[in-house]
Design an enzyme around this catalytic site. Structure first.
Site, PDB file in Angstrom:
ATOM      1  CG  ASP A   1      28.625  -3.114 -38.881  1.00 43.15           C
ATOM      2  OD1 ASP A   1      28.120  -3.584 -39.967  1.00 43.15           O
ATOM      3  OD2 ASP A   1      27.881  -2.663 -37.889  1.00 43.15           O
TER       4      ASP A   1
ATOM      5  CB  SER B   1      32.100  -0.346 -23.558  1.00 47.36           C
ATOM      6  OG  SER B   1      32.797   0.816 -23.047  1.00 47.36           O
TER       7      SER B   1
ATOM      8  CG  PHE C   1      24.633  -0.484 -22.746  1.00 46.96           C
ATOM      9  CD1 PHE C   1      24.590  -1.713 -22.217  1.00 46.96           C
ATOM     10  CD2 PHE C   1      25.556  -0.250 -23.943  1.00 46.96           C
ATOM     11  CE1 PHE C   1      25.467  -2.693 -22.406  1.00 46.96           C
ATOM     12  CE2 PHE C   1      26.562  -1.507 -24.038  1.00 46.96           C
ATOM     13  CZ  PHE C   1      26.360  -2.725 -23.250  1.00 46.96           C
TER      14      PHE C   1
END
Length: 276
Positions: free
Chosen positions: A70, A241, A239
């Site tokens: 990443d 998106s 959590f």
């Protein structure tokens, strides 16, 4: 001809069977390979060896041909550090972080407290407030409606700061790890941001000790005084998106039910009520 047919018939039936002794031998070899990987000098980083959590995928390591990384943090150094925070109308931490971000921060040298963690926050700033016997700003009362008729009040600066620290110590998905000979706990989790915030809360004043079947054990430190207490975790909203925030509902030690929310500025600020 019959013998040949019988031979291949038994071959097809028994080709998937593996002797038990062979299975045991493979497990022993994989277990030994686990220690070989941990002792490999090429795997050392910052005088710490590679940590092998399982030996079930060792044989798959030899099949790796390409590594897709990443943006940052995997092959580069990704150090997390709490620079400062704001509670109500006051900043805590380095003022240069809030006032002028173009100027270099005037602060003490950060200490490495973990593999990817730095800590240089002025802990004494909060502890000095916590130890005040006669707070100067005790007359500034921040009140919030609680239920139909109740009012929840934060009377002193210390109460407001420690309420914020309690949010950091309860609204997360990290696990504590106690290492022998160390006073502070080490935390592990999927999000390095959460690990950094929980670790900073520990060093400033409130330590997350354990999660015992939905009961969160916390330790509060104010100067030389320490106490442990428990809050009940009623519900946790992870959590994602879409929500861009994490929320927990707890029952505090004073039996009041509170909602703590942590997330992006845009999402959280849009949900706040305007002061009356």
């Amino acid at each position: 001809v019959t013998c040949i047919i019988n031979f291949f018939s038994y071959f097809l039936l028994l080709n998937t069977l593996i002797p038990i002794s062979f299975v045991v031998t493979i497990e022993i070899v994989k277990f030994i390979q686990l220690f070989i990987i941990q002792w490999d000098v090429f795997g050392y980083k910052n005088k710490e060896s590679v940590k092998v959590s399982t030996c079930t995928i060792i044989e798959e390591l030899g099949q790796i041909r390409y590594i897709f990384s990443d943006k940052t943090g995997t092959l580069t150094s990704n150090n997390m550090e709490l620079m400062g925070f704001r509670v109500f109308d006051k900043n805590y931490g380095d003022e240069g972080f809030f006032i002028n971000k173009d100027k270099p921060l005037i602060r003490k040298e950060s200490l490495r407290v973990g593999q990817d963690l730095l800590y240089g926050f002025a802990t004494h700033q909060v502890q000095r407030i916590a130890c005040e016997e006669n707070p100067k700003n005790a007359e500034r009362v921040y009140s919030m409606k609680y239920g139909r008729d109740g009012v929840y009040e934060l009377r002193t600066e210390a109460e407001r700061v420690f309420e914020f620290l309690k949010l950091l110590a309860t609204c997360h998905d990290v696990s504590p790890n106690k290492k022998q000979g160390q006073k502070e706990l080490e935390y592990s989790g999927l999000s390095p941001d959460e690990v950094c915030l929980v670790d900073a809360a520990q060093r400033i004043g409130i330590t997350f000790l354990d999660n015992r079947s939905g009961n969160l054990i916390l330790r509060e430190r104010k100067g030389e005084k320490e106490r442990e207490y428990m809050v009940e975790l009623l519900q946790s909203f992870a959590f994602n998106s879409e929500r861009a925030r994490m929320s927990v509902v707890i029952r505090d030690e004073d039996k009041k039910i509170k909602l703590y929310c942590k997330g992006s500025d845009e999402k959280v600020i849009s949900l706040l009520a305007m002061p009356e």
